[in-house]
Design a protein around this motif. Sequence first.
Motif, PDB file in Angstrom:
ATOM      1  N   ASN A 143       0.843  -1.197   0.000  1.00 26.91           N
ATOM      2  CA  ASN A 143       0.000   0.000   0.000  1.00 26.91           C
ATOM      3  C   ASN A 143       0.878   1.246   0.000  1.00 26.91           C
ATOM      4  O   ASN A 143       1.932   1.277   0.613  1.00 26.91           O
ATOM      5  CB  ASN A 143      -0.923   0.029   1.217  1.00 26.91           C
ATOM      6  CG  ASN A 143      -1.972   1.108   1.066  1.00 26.91           C
ATOM      7  OD1 ASN A 143      -2.893   0.978   0.268  1.00 26.91           O
ATOM      8  ND2 ASN A 143      -1.797   2.215   1.773  1.00 26.91           N
ATOM      9  N   HIS A 165      -6.048   1.779   4.559  1.00 26.74           N
ATOM     10  CA  HIS A 165      -5.206   0.639   4.169  1.00 26.74           C
ATOM     11  C   HIS A 165      -3.904   0.510   4.950  1.00 26.74           C
ATOM     12  O   HIS A 165      -3.532  -0.586   5.359  1.00 26.74           O
ATOM     13  CB  HIS A 165      -4.915   0.707   2.667  1.00 26.74           C
ATOM     14  CG  HIS A 165      -6.160   0.621   1.840  1.00 26.74           C
ATOM     15  ND1 HIS A 165      -6.212   0.930   0.503  1.00 26.74           N
ATOM     16  CD2 HIS A 165      -7.423   0.259   2.186  1.00 26.74           C
ATOM     17  CE1 HIS A 165      -7.445   0.762   0.063  1.00 26.74           C
ATOM     18  NE2 HIS A 165      -8.194   0.363   1.062  1.00 26.74           N
ATOM     19  N   VAL A 200      -8.005   3.173  -4.522  1.00 26.30           N
ATOM     20  CA  VAL A 200      -8.091   1.850  -5.164  1.00 26.30           C
ATOM     21  C   VAL A 200      -8.302   0.821  -4.048  1.00 26.30           C
ATOM     22  O   VAL A 200      -7.984   1.104  -2.895  1.00 26.30           O
ATOM     23  CB  VAL A 200      -6.820   1.512  -5.996  1.00 26.30           C
ATOM     24  CG1 VAL A 200      -6.783   2.323  -7.274  1.00 26.30           C
ATOM     25  CG2 VAL A 200      -5.539   1.710  -5.196  1.00 26.30           C
ATOM     26  N   VAL A 204      -4.386  -3.476  -4.066  1.00 30.64           N
ATOM     27  CA  VAL A 204      -3.826  -2.852  -5.272  1.00 30.64           C
ATOM     28  C   VAL A 204      -2.775  -1.836  -4.818  1.00 30.64           C
ATOM     29  O   VAL A 204      -3.060  -0.953  -4.012  1.00 30.64           O
ATOM     30  CB  VAL A 204      -4.913  -2.130  -6.095  1.00 30.64           C
ATOM     31  CG1 VAL A 204      -4.301  -1.398  -7.283  1.00 30.64           C
ATOM     32  CG2 VAL A 204      -5.976  -3.113  -6.557  1.00 30.64           C
ATOM     33  N   GLU A 206      -0.620   1.347  -5.071  1.00 28.77           N
ATOM     34  CA  GLU A 206      -0.719   2.649  -5.745  1.00 28.77           C
ATOM     35  C   GLU A 206       0.526   2.916  -6.591  1.00 28.77           C
ATOM     36  O   GLU A 206       0.468   3.726  -7.524  1.00 28.77           O
ATOM     37  CB  GLU A 206      -0.937   3.759  -4.715  1.00 28.77           C
ATOM     38  CG  GLU A 206      -2.341   3.782  -4.086  1.00 28.77           C
ATOM     39  CD  GLU A 206      -2.556   2.763  -2.969  1.00 28.77           C
ATOM     40  OE1 GLU A 206      -1.611   1.993  -2.667  1.00 28.77           O
ATOM     41  OE2 GLU A 206      -3.668   2.714  -2.405  1.00 28.77           O
TER      42      GLU A 206
HETATM   43 MN    MN Z   1      -4.513   1.675  -0.774  1.00 27.69          MN
END
Ligand code: MN
Length: 450
Positions: A143, A165, A200, A204, A206
Amino acid sequence: MSLRAFLEDCARRGEVLEIGELLSTRYEIASVIKALDGGPLLVFKRVEGHPSFKVVSNICNRPRLMRALGAEHVEEAYRKLIEASERPSEPKVSSSGLAAEEHVMEKPDLGKLPVLLHYEGDAGPYITSAVISARSPDGNIENVSVHRLLVVGRDKLVIRLVPRHLYKLWRMAADEGRDLGVAISIGVHPAVMLASTTPVPFGVSEFHVANTLLGGRLKLFECSETGARAPAEAEVVIEGFIKARELAPEGPLVDITGTHDAIRQQPVIEVRRIMWREGAYYHAILPAGVEHKLLMGFPREAEIWRAVSKVVPRVVAVNLSVGGCGWLHAIIAVEKNVDGDAKNAIMAAFSAHPSLKHVVVVDPDIDIYNPADVEWAIATRFQASEDLIIVPNARGSSLDPSADQETGLTTKVGIDATIPLGRDKRAFERAKVPLTARAEAVIRRLLGRG
Ligand code: MN
């Protein structure tokens, strides 16, 4: 694909203002940034007590952000950002050759970095442009996100972790009794910054979004102490661990609303290494400045654009306005087919950006970047008994001081300021004065443009 290349391009276009006077990180640089907010890109060449660093600020205004994304107009920028978040791609990774490793401080001292003290009443100097990456204990999930960091010692930071996240990764590591390794990058290409604030799903990376945005040209390196990854061309990289159990007071800090945020107990980061490039540019983002609002708000504009595009024939543009803190107010220009489209647009916008509080929907003839024009649309095209939506007790933003500070609940308001289709359109259209070529020439001269 470095910040440095982007700065050089801006300099060639005459958009960079260099400040050669000696200035302090304590209020002085912040006061100059504030006075020129939203204008030229600023490079402070002489920072008191920090001869190895230059401070750069106001890298992004709207036109420069478009250029960083390689977009001609705002719809194209939204499209590129959405495509990148839907088709993330794996960047190249190297273990050495890092530009940032030109200087390495093995015994870290954060006091060597030109971290700014911004506002009266702030808890201390804050790093405001930190792109922070971490991986799950099994290494499978990465993340990348932006967080404010309070400097509290030579090797200690306190991080504001909202339960998203990075917070989740921190909890995953803490459950195994481990501290979470992080790479903190300062001074990256604006597209990397923007990808880091793009929503997102968890899982996923970034960085993968940034790589697609940059046409596959992002290069990463793996940090030796933590295993976390950073852009190879970052100006400054700080390696450290978010402690599993240690908390400390974080705040107050002026955040995006321009008001002081509350003091909260937040996790501590223990810093292990600090690296930087020769002649490093330290990126300072003034809290509540135009750059802050744009970098935080722009990806949300794209989300709103996408969501509203699904319910009305065309969304011309979205503005998370400066007065609305780049976060709480959206002005949306739409082409509608039937009455009721604007109300659906309001509901779609609220669902696309949960922090959103007030939405105004207007016709395409309104300049959504001009507050007087938007107010004119409300004055002449809006009837509260017909065109107002009020949603009490919805989830809002923790940054809004008027929201319930215990529950986070807020009241949302939608304003449909579009022309009702059943009425004669001419009654609502702005009157024009015919313009001859001769008069136009005079006007141009008077305005100093001809
Ligand atoms: Mn994230």
